[in-house]
Design an enzyme around this catalytic site. Structure first.
Site, PDB file in Angstrom:
ATOM      1  N   GLY A   7       0.018  -7.811   1.949  1.00 35.41           N
ATOM      2  CA  GLY A   7       0.647  -6.914   2.746  1.00 35.41           C
ATOM      3  C   GLY A   7       0.430  -7.609   4.391  1.00 35.41           C
ATOM      4  N   ALA A   8       0.833  -6.840   5.337  1.00 35.08           N
ATOM      5  CA  ALA A   8       0.585  -7.184   6.820  1.00 35.08           C
ATOM      6  C   ALA A   8      -0.913  -7.134   7.056  1.00 35.08           C
ATOM      7  CB  ALA A   8       1.435  -6.507   7.555  1.00 35.08           C
ATOM      8  N   GLU A   9      -1.567  -6.211   6.441  1.00 33.91           N
ATOM      9  CA  GLU A   9      -2.902  -5.712   7.109  1.00 33.91           C
ATOM     10  C   GLU A   9      -3.991  -6.282   6.081  1.00 33.91           C
ATOM     11  OE1 GLU A   9      -3.549  -4.478   9.849  1.00 33.91           O
ATOM     12  OE2 GLU A   9      -1.571  -4.166  10.346  1.00 33.91           O
ATOM     13  N   ALA A  10      -3.660  -6.639   4.741  1.00 33.52           N
ATOM     14  CA  ALA A  10      -4.565  -6.979   3.778  1.00 33.52           C
ATOM     15  C   ALA A  10      -4.214  -7.560   2.509  1.00 33.52           C
ATOM     16  CB  ALA A  10      -5.391  -5.649   3.278  1.00 33.52           C
TER      17      ALA A  10
ATOM     18  N   ILE B 152      -4.913  -7.862  -1.668  1.00 35.80           N
ATOM     19  CA  ILE B 152      -5.577  -7.377  -2.875  1.00 35.80           C
ATOM     20  C   ILE B 152      -5.426  -8.318  -3.847  1.00 35.80           C
ATOM     21  CG2 ILE B 152      -5.986  -5.359  -4.315  1.00 35.80           C
ATOM     22  CD1 ILE B 152      -5.858  -4.476  -1.326  1.00 35.80           C
TER      23      ILE B 152
ATOM     24  N   ASP C 292      -2.300   7.564   3.421  1.00 36.78           N
ATOM     25  CA  ASP C 292      -1.163   6.665   2.758  1.00 36.78           C
ATOM     26  C   ASP C 292      -1.264   7.116   1.383  1.00 36.78           C
ATOM     27  OD1 ASP C 292       0.908   5.108   2.569  1.00 36.78           O
ATOM     28  OD2 ASP C 292       0.102   3.216   2.004  1.00 36.78           O
TER      29      ASP C 292
END
Length: 207
Positions: A9-12, A14, A123
């Site tokens: 994603g934009a932040e992390a 996995i 979230d």
């Protein structure tokens, strides 16, 4: 085993990896080129630490979450248990109504245990809950925080309400079942939380 990316994603990012001989999940926060490097490093370390603390604290209050194996603040990496269960998002439609009701009530109980200790997930969607060994495990506390305000708890539940409406609209009773479970487990005034949710819904309509 090479790292297998499960989600980016934009932040992390996995990915599956191996840690001390066992398959694990590693969550790595992504560096932002637009930020001053020193500030970016500080932000990544701070957010990684906060997320790890929330996961750890949630477990102490009886909420099922992944076990933490390692937290690397400098690199922004959390190494944790790989939960080989099923996402609620993927199984909700396969259940009988009575099973769906039971599952949703258990979700509500878990959220209430978080809220009883002012843990805001940030979230809560059916993608961020995994059913394993008949327990609901909450994952991805990346947007979480500690906040005792009614507004924060209302917003947390409203996120799940919207997730049900957009992803599982054919089962309109799901959120009611969740709130039934929440009300039984929540130590505060559940009706005040519901009033706050209604208030948030109204604000959204008149925005």
């Amino acid at each position: 085993m090479d790292k297998k990316i499960l989600y980016r994603g934009a932040e992390a990012e996995i990915c599956l990896s191996i840690y001390m001989g066992k398959t694990v999940v590693q969550k790595r926060r992504i560096k932002k080129a637009y930020r001053i490097p020193e500030i970016d490093t500080l932000l990544i370390a701070s957010r990684t630490k906060e997320e790890a603390k929330l996961i750890s604290e949630s477990r102490t209050h009886g909420v099922s979450v992944p076990l933490l194996y390692d937290v690397d603040l400098a690199s922004g990496i959390i190494t944790m248990e790989y939960l080989q269960g099923k996402r609620i998002k993927d199984i909700l439609h396969t259940l009988q109504e009575s099973e769906r009701k039971h599952l949703c009530q258990k979700i509500g109980e878990g959220i209430a245990r978080l809220h009883n200790h002012d843990i805001i997930h940030g979230d809560i969607t059916t993608s961020n809950m995994i059913l394993l060994d008949d327990r609901i495990h909450f994952i991805d506390f990346g947007l979480g925080c500690k906040n005792g305000e009614l507004e924060a708890k209302g917003v947390d539940l409203h996120v799940l309400m919207e997730a049900f409406e957009s992803t599982h609209s054919q089962y309109p009773q799901c959120f009611s079942y969740v709130f039934d479970g929440y009300s039984k487990q929540f130590h505060g005034d559940a009706s005040a939380v519901m009033n706050k949710i209604d208030d948030i819904v109204q604000r959204g309509r008149y925005r």
